[in-house]
Design a protein around this motif. Sequence first.
Motif, PDB file in Angstrom:
ATOM      1  N   ASP A  80      10.953   6.104 -19.622  1.00 25.02           N
ATOM      2  CA  ASP A  80      12.162   5.751 -20.350  1.00 25.02           C
ATOM      3  C   ASP A  80      13.420   6.355 -19.742  1.00 25.02           C
ATOM      4  OD1 ASP A  80      12.220   3.940 -22.324  1.00 25.02           O
ATOM      5  OD2 ASP A  80      12.607   5.400 -23.929  1.00 25.02           O
ATOM      6  N   GLN A  81      13.243   7.295 -18.830  1.00 23.96           N
ATOM      7  CA  GLN A  81      14.401   8.006 -18.300  1.00 23.96           C
ATOM      8  C   GLN A  81      15.061   7.247 -17.153  1.00 23.96           C
ATOM      9  OE1 GLN A  81      16.342  10.146 -19.049  1.00 23.96           O
ATOM     10  NE2 GLN A  81      17.004  11.467 -17.381  1.00 23.96           N
ATOM     11  N   SER A 142      19.175   6.489 -20.793  1.00 26.59           N
ATOM     12  CA  SER A 142      18.272   6.144 -19.694  1.00 26.59           C
ATOM     13  C   SER A 142      19.100   5.491 -18.596  1.00 26.59           C
ATOM     14  CB  SER A 142      17.147   5.236 -20.171  1.00 26.59           C
ATOM     15  OG  SER A 142      17.660   4.005 -20.618  1.00 26.59           O
TER      16      SER A 142
END
Lengths: 405, 405
Positions: A80-81, A142
Amino acid sequence: MKAGPSLEEIRRHNLGTLLRHVHISGSLSRAVLTDRMGLNRSTILGLVSELASAGLVREELPRDTGRAGRPSLVVRPESDQAYVLAFDVGVDRLIAARIGLGGAFLDRRETPLPPGHRSAAEVTEALAGFARQMVGAAREGSVCVGVGAAVRGTVRRLDGMVRAAPYVDWLDEEFGEDLTRRLGLGVPVTVENEASLGALAEHLRGAGAGCQDLVYLHGDIGIGGGIISGGHLLGGDAGYGGEVGHMVVNPRGGRRCGCGGRGCLEAEAGERALLEAAGLGPSATGREAVRAVVEAADRGDAGARGALHDIGDWLGIGVANLVNLLNPRTVLFGGTLREVFLGSAAQIRSRINTHALTPTREHLRLRVGALGDDAVLIGAAELAFSQLLVGPLEALARHAAVAGP
Amino acid sequence: MKAGPSLEEIRRHNLGTLLRHVHISGSLSRAVLTDRMGLNRSTILGLVSELASAGLVREELPRDTGRAGRPSLVVRPESDQAYVLAFDVGVDRLIAARIGLGGAFLDRRETPLPPGHRSAAEVTEALAGFARQMVGAAREGSVCVGVGAAVRGTVRRLDGMVRAAPYVDWLDEEFGEDLTRRLGLGVPVTVENEASLGALAEHLRGAGAGCQDLVYLHGDIGIGGGIISGGHLLGGDAGYGGEVGHMVVNPRGGRRCGCGGRGCLEAEAGERALLEAAGLGPSATGREAVRAVVEAADRGDAGARGALHDIGDWLGIGVANLVNLLNPRTVLFGGTLREVFLGSAAQIRSRINTHALTPTREHLRLRVGALGDDAVLIGAAELAFSQLLVGPLEALARHAAVAGP
């Protein structure tokens, strides 16, 4: 020939290599990373900590190992980053995906693309629309670290100019630069030929994993080729390498090809040739029609069997030439060539046995691709991740500052 | 994927890279080395001193620069300190050379090799005899750091086994290991296909210098091919890549090939095909016969012109296929294909223009090799030097302790 790297460059390389390992493998213990990278435990610990601080990996307990005792932690990518956008300008549809570090599909959208001329501006606009929706739906904070796009055509590596893409009727379209500008993400779009991306995807995550020399053949309207040589995508001087479909195999009396030549592999063994050999008219087209021929042959239909026999002959000659030239370990069949291969494998093998020299073919494996229709999209994503995996912290910092579209 | 190098590995890499620069360029000032390697002046000074202490380079005044003022010193390779042996198992002769660091031929010997079967033991014995003479004539204290050998055939990279070399009638001969043992120099022999070595030589020192993507075609009895892709020799899975001669270009009704197939490029465009097309009987053979056909065509002989036209057609199709697949910047013609190219260039170009896609051919250069008949031998020498150029001090120390044969 440059000198070796500085200490800072080595650190960057090691961070990138570690991240690449967990990106491809999904989760790895520090012990395995120590072993694979040939570094000591404290160096691995330092690298993991640095990547964890940047939010790119996390350490956690593995999913149920089925063994007693306290399991060791594993390092996982934080999907998700950091993510990429991947686009596939397909034959009959536009496909877009948001893919997280580690390779998970976080979002996927598509829209039909009717056959015939589609202006590059139209396609760019549609893809930018998808990008807006997908980036908007991403978790706050993100970061989009890259964009990759696949087209069926010849693409200049330098700037993503599409030199020719006959199926959409493009000639010298500045697709890469226009899409970069239109997306406004501050992230350059990398454009590549669809079969090259299929080759990359199968090499990294599919039927060619661990294999350093492979050829991937992709069938739809035409026949595209992607070559991995010594672990790297073979591009040639300007990125146009891999045009397997226009290898001439039947120059005297061969079928006319869309390129203007005669007897190209694509003309002799492509979708059109198969469907015509099976007695189908020009209205039959696409994967379903190809599948119908293979199924008819399975049921014993003589016309369909003959068609697959002929096509297998030509495909086998084409593959034999690739085997003599490139000595690949693996040749993979994707797109509609997946079905064609399943229906004509014996004929293909027989031709290879006739035309390829014994040493070049003795360890050869013929396989269908493992990633199915997503191979091209996954390849586009992997290409888009490459900057992050070369220098993770720098790439993250560069793109974190950039606002969405 | 391994971690980045250690400091010691970087030092070794830098020593090797500096030595490679002077080995290829002949003599370079420290200022130029500083620039090319991207290191600072004191680091370059340290590397030069270390190599000079080992006797691998020396600093001296350049030859007359034609300019006033005091010239700066240049770094030169010590061609007498480290040398390699290079062997070429040719079509009609065995050639051996002792070649010094920097590429100078210090010694050269040859002996005829009558056509037909020659046992590998016989060839090995003859080469060992040359080696004894050449090593014996070398300056006391100079060190043999490698041995390279060329054969016209398929060679397993791992151990130099010659899988097939039809012109001497070899099949699965352990040539590399036997020759290593027979020489008794404590230096492994690296064996390679002749056209791959021609490609390497032209890439490093000839018409392909500075070009990262090239194809070299070598004609004698057959047609051999060597591919440089992204600056590296393309070997494929086991080293058998580059078998251009057995690319099928005329599968239906094509000429029988020695490999058992039909319509291979070698069968359609090789020496035999040319001489037959020119109306010459089986007694005509070799370079002189090929040259006679080209000269007859120059004088206006219709038969010779027709023969070159036909051969040029097939060669052009073969090259077009390579151009579509590999997008090379340069295609080089060596051996007897040098003459054939000079006599049929227009036809070759015309076929490329018909069959290669515009982007893949637009910057293509067709050239004859610059190194002439020595290309193969020079390539064998360069391969033999590669260990020294990876880690100069280690290689020198390893081999200095070994006595001559």
